[in-house]
Design a protein around this motif. Structure first.
Motif, mmCIF file in Angstrom:
data_model
loop_
_atom_site.group_PDB
_atom_site.id
_atom_site.type_symbol
_atom_site.label_atom_id
_atom_site.label_comp_id
_atom_site.label_asym_id
_atom_site.label_seq_id
_atom_site.Cartn_x
_atom_site.Cartn_y
_atom_site.Cartn_z
ATOM 1 N N UNK A 1 0.843 -1.192 0.000
ATOM 2 C CA UNK A 1 0.000 0.000 0.000
ATOM 3 C C UNK A 1 0.879 1.243 0.000
ATOM 4 N N UNK A 2 0.774 1.983 -1.051
ATOM 5 C CA UNK A 2 1.581 3.193 -1.156
ATOM 6 C C UNK A 2 0.649 4.395 -1.257
ATOM 7 N N UNK A 3 1.060 5.508 -0.654
ATOM 8 C CA UNK A 3 0.233 6.709 -0.726
ATOM 9 C C UNK A 3 0.956 7.782 -1.532
ATOM 10 N N UNK A 4 0.236 8.355 -2.484
ATOM 11 C CA UNK A 4 0.800 9.438 -3.282
ATOM 12 C C UNK A 4 0.031 10.722 -2.959
ATOM 13 N N UNK A 5 0.754 11.741 -2.556
ATOM 14 C CA UNK A 5 0.129 13.032 -2.314
ATOM 15 C C UNK A 5 0.225 13.889 -3.564
ATOM 16 N N UNK A 6 -0.876 14.577 -3.878
ATOM 17 C CA UNK A 6 -0.860 15.452 -5.055
ATOM 18 C C UNK A 6 -1.312 16.841 -4.621
ATOM 19 N N UNK A 7 -0.519 17.851 -4.921
ATOM 20 C CA UNK A 7 -0.898 19.209 -4.542
ATOM 21 C C UNK A 7 -0.814 20.116 -5.764
ATOM 22 N N UNK B 1 2.758 10.155 3.407
ATOM 23 C CA UNK B 1 2.857 9.862 1.976
ATOM 24 C C UNK B 1 4.217 9.275 1.596
ATOM 25 N N UNK B 2 4.195 8.453 0.547
ATOM 26 C CA UNK B 2 5.424 7.859 0.048
ATOM 27 C C UNK B 2 5.952 8.631 -1.146
ATOM 28 N N UNK B 3 5.060 9.326 -1.814
ATOM 29 C CA UNK B 3 5.493 10.115 -2.961
ATOM 30 C C UNK B 3 4.640 11.381 -3.029
ATOM 31 N N UNK B 4 5.225 12.414 -3.609
ATOM 32 C CA UNK B 4 4.522 13.694 -3.704
ATOM 33 C C UNK B 4 4.590 14.183 -5.147
ATOM 34 N N UNK B 5 3.426 14.548 -5.678
ATOM 35 C CA UNK B 5 3.400 15.206 -6.981
ATOM 36 C C UNK B 5 2.925 16.631 -6.707
ATOM 37 N N UNK B 6 3.783 17.589 -7.019
ATOM 38 C CA UNK B 6 3.429 18.958 -6.651
ATOM 39 C C UNK B 6 3.621 19.908 -7.826
ATOM 40 N N UNK B 7 2.605 20.748 -8.047
ATOM 41 C CA UNK B 7 2.767 21.857 -8.977
ATOM 42 C C UNK B 7 2.866 23.112 -8.101
ATOM 43 N N UNK B 8 4.097 23.586 -7.902
ATOM 44 C CA UNK B 8 4.259 24.693 -6.941
ATOM 45 C C UNK B 8 3.491 25.929 -7.388
ATOM 46 N N UNK B 9 2.774 26.521 -6.432
ATOM 47 C CA UNK B 9 2.033 27.738 -6.746
ATOM 48 C C UNK B 9 3.000 28.845 -7.133
ATOM 49 N N UNK B 10 4.062 28.973 -6.336
ATOM 50 C CA UNK B 10 5.172 29.858 -6.702
ATOM 51 C C UNK B 10 6.445 29.112 -6.359
ATOM 52 N N UNK B 11 7.499 29.396 -7.112
ATOM 53 C CA UNK B 11 8.722 28.631 -6.940
ATOM 54 C C UNK B 11 9.397 28.912 -5.595
ATOM 55 N N UNK C 1 12.941 14.146 -7.685
ATOM 56 C CA UNK C 1 13.340 12.930 -8.371
ATOM 57 C C UNK C 1 12.918 12.998 -9.826
ATOM 58 N N UNK C 2 11.769 13.680 -10.051
ATOM 59 C CA UNK C 2 11.224 13.704 -11.398
ATOM 60 C C UNK C 2 10.653 15.092 -11.656
ATOM 61 N N UNK D 1 14.066 15.316 1.473
ATOM 62 C CA UNK D 1 15.136 14.819 2.330
ATOM 63 C C UNK D 1 14.640 13.732 3.283
ATOM 64 N N UNK D 2 13.343 13.750 3.594
ATOM 65 C CA UNK D 2 12.820 12.721 4.502
ATOM 66 C C UNK D 2 12.585 11.399 3.781
ATOM 67 N N UNK D 3 12.967 11.351 2.517
ATOM 68 C CA UNK D 3 12.898 10.084 1.815
ATOM 69 C C UNK D 3 11.669 9.904 0.957
ATOM 70 N N UNK D 4 10.853 10.935 0.865
ATOM 71 C CA UNK D 4 9.663 10.838 0.030
ATOM 72 C C UNK D 4 10.052 11.119 -1.426
ATOM 73 N N UNK D 5 9.491 10.354 -2.312
ATOM 74 C CA UNK D 5 9.709 10.575 -3.751
ATOM 75 C C UNK D 5 9.012 11.881 -4.131
#
Lengths: 311, 334, 501
Positions: free
Chosen positions: A21-27, A83-93, A124-125, A105-109
């Motif tokens: 079971x893996x959790x992916x966070x999307x923001x 979460x194990x992975x994060x997909x983020x579209x930064x609102x501002x850089x 990572x990507x 750094x905490x090891x999340x993709x």
């Protein structure tokens, strides 16, 4: 490393084997304009699809309307959903760089979409559209098709890095072409503002050969104003991002809207799918994927037309 | 005693002369027009004047209603979102009905729906403020968020567009007109005149001013305070509906960004026009001038390369402040 | 005699084209209580504001210790020890009593506020005024007389050389007034100069050493108080001999017009019944806070109530003030500025507000409004320097007359008048008394609520006295005496109800 990604959807079939079971966070930003709306649409659809295909995957999808809230959302995801992975579209850089770095750094993709962080090597990507190419493609079309001395007006979006990069690309492509840029003003990626701005351009300049509306919402406003003034035959309008309506006009051979430039909101699907793929271990999917903007022409319009897309 | 009265009456009539405080916004408007004429010869062209007036109409119509709300001591921050929501709802319903009915009835139903939902939204605001006693600022801040997300939800984050045939049928409501004057301008003008008359010459207008001036005095003077305050919000809702009826045919669409910040522009126009933000005094003609000032600033900035477009907001801010200062200073000197 | 501390020499003052003070000479000596009296609009307030640095004179000079001075503002005057207590309270309603007393001059320890010291000092000051308000209480929750005491405490907390008091006793009971007078006497003994205005001439003779009378912006006399009778003062103020202050009482008919049964307002009024007959003036007495105003407001529909109210035999629904007005019952508030008039609006707009519908529908007929104002100005002898001026700039007496005109616009049968002459000069008082008697003579019925005993006794043929939210008793005919009212008002004579009935 740069690859051109053609079809992310083809990758879904690859999930197989026993998965934990893996959790992916999307923001991602909230749906405050058409393109972001489409982004939300694609994100939600992809999440549903992946969940159905792989019940072991869990998703947390949040939408935000300002950078501060996005940072809080990210903190919540890490703290409460583990979460194990994060997909983020930064609102501002700028403001998002440090928080995302901590998460990485905490090891999340970490997969960053479209808007790069201000420091390299955190993610990572990286999946992104190419804003310079977005402007350059439109500019190149103008340089290729318009005559020497042709007059162009430009509608800019909300003053931001994205807008600046697009305009810089556009101007670079026009260099040496002899095309004259009459005026550049902001219409803030908003139809109503674009309508008003176009009305004023039309009052101000008796002769306009082309409008670079830079965004299809703006193009809608501009076209309405041109139609109102009865000056349809005089100029062409080039928007951007491949809105359904515009692509439809192109494929029907509309003289005022001959081409469009892609900046696909479906890049979020690509990013989520690749992240899921990386997590489930089917294939390591790290690196940088830049989706260059393509020119939509009457010849290839059919393949950019999606009937059920909201955008 | 009657001697004193008649003397003072004469004096009061003799003292009527143009007063900067009264004509302050007009002076600002005329100054903007003169600047426009100097900067661009096309400024006074028929097309440009028509454009500016027509685009002022939406916020103008809303601002007329806002004048009553503010005069009666209230405030409504929800009008921009309300307009977007009403527009979205009307488009959605018209599209849904389009298959089963002829075009014109669908259009009329859509218009009726826009007016009714505006009325209902205004009534909800009003009833919660007057009966439940919720502070107007907070309540309408709440409904502002509610309507904004409702329209985003209706549009699924994207844009709600009216079907092609309906759009063609509806188009003339924005683009058509009488004797070369487009409908939005005609409607705006009629409502402005009506609003001015109601504000100055009817018991309702006088009651609004009395409530905004001192609610307790109004209550002790047998004024139906709750009813009048409720009515101001309902009227504002109805006017939002009317504005939407004029707005939808322009681009035939509504999205999450429709009507963004209209509430602030409407409030700014009301204040520039000389209505007191704390209530007690309002004038509709001033609001009309305020709306025109705001539109003209945008128009002028688009017509010139005088300043960097990054500074548009700053110019707008300066003009708003100047227009208000002009009234204040001469007011204090009196 | 000592040299004056503060004096005016040939001072004039104009507002726009209107001169309201014409060359006033005036001197204030240390250790003196100097009363400044005059009708409303005579220029008292203006003169005081010039003395306290709130206004600049248009002509002439202000002398401090014999040298001309031009105050930069009231702050400078206060720094020089000239303190003014305003008739309208300058208190921040949401701040506590002690915070108000030390507002702008907070006691500090280092850079932190010294709450303890301020609270203690405030408690001391209030104790000296025999005021039992908790210094920590927010001002909005204390009563009107207590607010006056807080204002006075605020003034006492400063090192005053000159204390200017603008009608400090207008809202005080007699007992509170006595406390205030003791403080004034103490300050006088310390050599403070006190300028004092009041419409209550009895108080003036009681406390003042010297009396100066202003009339229409001119000083008409300034003499030691010892040689002046109250009649002398009144005559100087009005400029003519005052005949009897109160008109003859009208004999009421037998027919009941207003019947109130078992009226109650939760927490404020309990079980009050009363009857008002045609052509009668009924008085309602009692201490401030005894529920008189709340009773009246409940009767006319401005407050929720239980019990029945019948007007001319027809029952009135509670909380329907407009209906009551249409049925012929109106109320004139004691709170002229807070609930009676729109201060920034014109006379015309104020006059017609309750009955706008009758001035034309859908559009208001401005000419009919103007005609109504003409009539009101004539009937009620309203003196307004400018017809279009804001009502807030009228003198108190003219405001009260306008409020009367406004209240009577609907041609009511029953009029409840709360404090008809608060803060009003004696000439206007007499006019208003005449008006009330005239209304009764026309067959209308009137209830007068008043804190002034002579007013009740002079006007009413019958007096209902309230105590702690209940009707303590009713007095009629010869029994209407000051002693009788006071005993009931203080709750000393619960049996009086039976006697009166």
């Amino acid at each position: 490393m740069k690859k051109t990604l053609i079809a992310g959807t083809a990758l879904i079939g690859l999930y197989a084997g026993p998965a934990l079971a893996e959790t992916i966070g999307i923001s991602i930003p909230a749906a405050t304009h058409g393109w972001a709306g489409a982004l939300n649409f694609h994100a939600e659809r992809t999440v549903e699809r992946l969940k159905a295909a792989n019940p072991e995957l869990d998703f947390v999808l949040t939408t935000t309307s300002d950078p501060g809230q996005q940072v809080s959302d990210l903190e919540d995801m890490v703290a409460t959903r583990n979460i194990d992975a994060l997909v983020v579209l930064p609102f501002e850089s700028e403001p998002l760089t440090a928080p995302v770095q901590r998460i990485a750094e905490s090891g999340v993709w970490v997969t960053v979409v479209d808007r790069g962080l201000s420091q390299e090597g955190i993610e990572n990507l990286y999946v992104a559209g190419d804003n310079d190419s977005f402007g350059r493609t439109a500019g190149k079309y103008f340089a290729d098709t318009l005559e020497d001395g042709a007059k162009v007006v430009v509608m800019r979006g909300i003053a931001s890095t994205v807008d600046n990069e697009r305009v810089a690309g556009f101007q670079a492509a026009l260099e040496g072409s002899g095309i004259e840029v009459l005026a550049m003003d902001h219409a803030n990626w908003n139809r109503d503002n674009a309508f008003n701005l176009m009305q004023d351009y039309l009052s101000r300049f008796p002769e306009i050969d082309a409008v670079w509306a830079a965004d299809d919402d703006q193009a809608v406003g501009a076209l309405a104003a041109i139609e109102q003034a009865g000056r349809e035959g005089e100029m062409i309008v080039v928007g951007g991002a491949g809105m359904k309506e515009m692509v439809d006009r192109i494929r029907k051979g509309d003289k005022t809207v001959p081409v469009n430039v892609t900046y696909p909101p479906s890049m979020i699907s690509t990013a989520i799918e690749m992240t899921a793929l990386g997590l489930t271990g089917a294939a390591p999917m790290s690196g940088e994927f830049i989706l260059a903007s393509e020119l939509i022409t009457p010849e290839n319009a059919e393949k950019f037309y999606f009937e059920d897309s909201p955008y | 005693m009657s001697g004193t009265a008649s003397i003072s009456k004469n004096r009061a009539r003799g003292a009527r002369r143009p007063d900067l405080r009264v004509i302050g916004p007009l002076v600002a408007l005329v100054a903007l027009v003169l600047i426009g004429m100097a900067l661009n010869p096309n400024f006074l062209s028929y097309a440009n004047i028509t454009n500016v007036l027509a685009r002022s109409a939406f916020i103008g119509i809303i601002a007329i209603g806002m004048t009553f709300v503010i005069t009666a001591g209230g405030l409504d921050l929800s009008v921009g979102s309300m307009a977007a929501f009403v527009a979205g709802l009307a488009i959605l319903v018209m599209n849904a009905l389009a298959g089963s009915m002829a075009g014109l009835p669908v259009l009329l139903l859509g218009i009726a729906l826009a007016l009714l939902s505006g009325l209902a939204a205004g009534f909800i605001n009003g009833i919660l403020i007057t009966r439940a006693g919720i502070e107007a600022f907070i309540l309408t801040l709440g409904t502002m968020g509610i309507y904004r997300s409702l329209v985003t939800w209706l549009a699924d984050g994207g844009t709600l567009s009216l079907g092609y045939e309906l759009r063609e049928l509806y188009r003339p409501v924005y683009y058509g007109g009488l004797f070369g004057v487009s409908w939005p301008i005609i409607v705006f003008a009629l409502l402005a005149v009506l609003g001015e008359v109601v504000m100055r010459h009817t018991a309702f207008g006088r009651h609004c001013a009395a409530i905004g001036s001192n609610e307790k005095v109004a209550r002790y003077s047998s004024v139906a305070v709750t009813r009048v305050k409720l009515a101001t919000y309902v009227i504002l809702g109805l006017l939002v509906g009317i504005a939407v009826v004029m707005y939808v045919p322009r681009l035939g669409s509504a999205s999450a960004t429709t009507g963004l910040l209209w509430e602030l522009e409407a409030i700014a126009a009301v204040i520039i026009g000389g209505t007191l933000l704390k209530g007690g005094f309002g004038r509709v003609w001033g609001t009309v001038v305020g709306v025109l000032i705001l539109s003209l600033i945008g128009n002028l900035l688009n017509l010139t390369d005088f300043v960097s477009p990054y500074l548009n907001g700053a110019i707008q801010g300066v003009v708003i402040i100047l227009a208000v200062v002009l009234q204040r200073d001469t007011g204090a000197a009196r | 005699m000592t040299a004056p501390i503060l004096a005016l020499r040939g001072v004039t003052r104009s507002f726009g084209p209107i001169e309201v003070l014409h060359g006033v000479d005036f001197a204030l000596h240390p250790g003196e209580v100097h009363a400044l009296i005059g009708e409303n609009g005579a220029g008292k307030s203006t003169a005081m504001k010039i003395l306290a640095g709130y206004l600049d004179p248009t002509g002439g000079e202000v002398l401090l210790d014999g040298t001309p001075i031009r105050f930069a503002g009231s702050d400078q005057a206060e720094d020089l020890g000239i303190i003014m207590i305003h008739q309208e309270f300058n208190l921040a309603e949401h701040l506590a009593v002690d915070q108000n007393v030390f507002l702008g001059r907070e006691l500090k320890r280092g850079w932190l506020l010294d709450h303890k010291a301020m609270r203690a000092r405030t408690a001391e000051l209030l104790a000296s005024l025999e005021c039992r308000v908790d210094p920590a209480e927010p001002v909005r929750r204390i009563s009107v007389p207590d607010k006056q005491m807080v204002e006075i405490a605020k003034a006492l907390s400063r090192k005053a050389r000159v204390l200017i008091m603008d009608e400090p006793t207008a809202v005080l009971t007699e007992r509170e007034t006595e406390v205030l007078f003791r403080q004034i006497e103490r300050l006088r003994a310390e050599g403070v100069a006190i300028l004092y205005t009041s419409h209550k001439l009895g108080e003036v003779s009681r406390i003042a050493d010297r009396v100066t009378v202003l009339r229409d912006g001119t000083m008409v006399r300034s003499d030691p108080a010892a040689g002046l009778t109250q009649d002398d003062m009144a005559a100087a103020m009005v400029g003519r001999e005052l005949s009897d202050l109160y008109p003859a009482k009208a004999a009421g008919g037998a027919e009941p017009v207003l019947e109130v049964e078992d009226l109650a307002v939760p927490g404020l009024v309990e079980d009050v019944s009363l009857t008002l007959r045609r052509g009668e003036v009924l008085g309602i007495g009692g201490l401030v806070g005894s529920g008189r105003t709340e009773l009246a407001e409940a009767i006319v529909g401005l407050r929720p109530r239980s019990g029945t109210v019948r007007l001319k035999g027809r029952e009135l629904a509670p909380e329907r003030v407009a209906e009551a007005m249409r049925a012929g019952l109106v109320y004139l508030t004691e709170d002229r500025k807070g609930a009676g008039l729109l201060l920034e609006k014109s006379l015309r707009e104020n006059l017609t507000l309750p009955l706008l519908e009758t001035f034309g529908w859908p559009l208001i007929d401005r000419r009919r409004e103007e005609a109504a104002l003409d009539k009101a100005i004539a009937d009620f002898a309203i003196r307004a320097p400018q017809r279009g001026m804001a009502v807030g700039n009228l003198s108190g007496g003219n405001q009260q007359k306008l409020l009367l005109a406004k209240t009577l616009l609907s041609d009511p049968d029953v009029i409840i008048i709360d404090e008809p002459t608060r803060g009003i000069d004696i000439g206007t008082k007499q006019q208003i008394y005449g008006l009330i008697a005239g209304l009764a003579a026309e067959g209308r019925s009137i209830i007068v609520i008043s804190s002034e005993m002579p007013e009740l006794i002079g006007l009413a043929s019958r007096v209902v006295v309230m105590h702690a939210g209940r009707k303590a008793g009713e007095l009629a005919g010869e029994a209407v005496t000051e002693g009788g009212i006071v005993r009931l008002a203080m709750g000393m004579e619960q049996t009086a109800r039976d006697n009166a009935a």
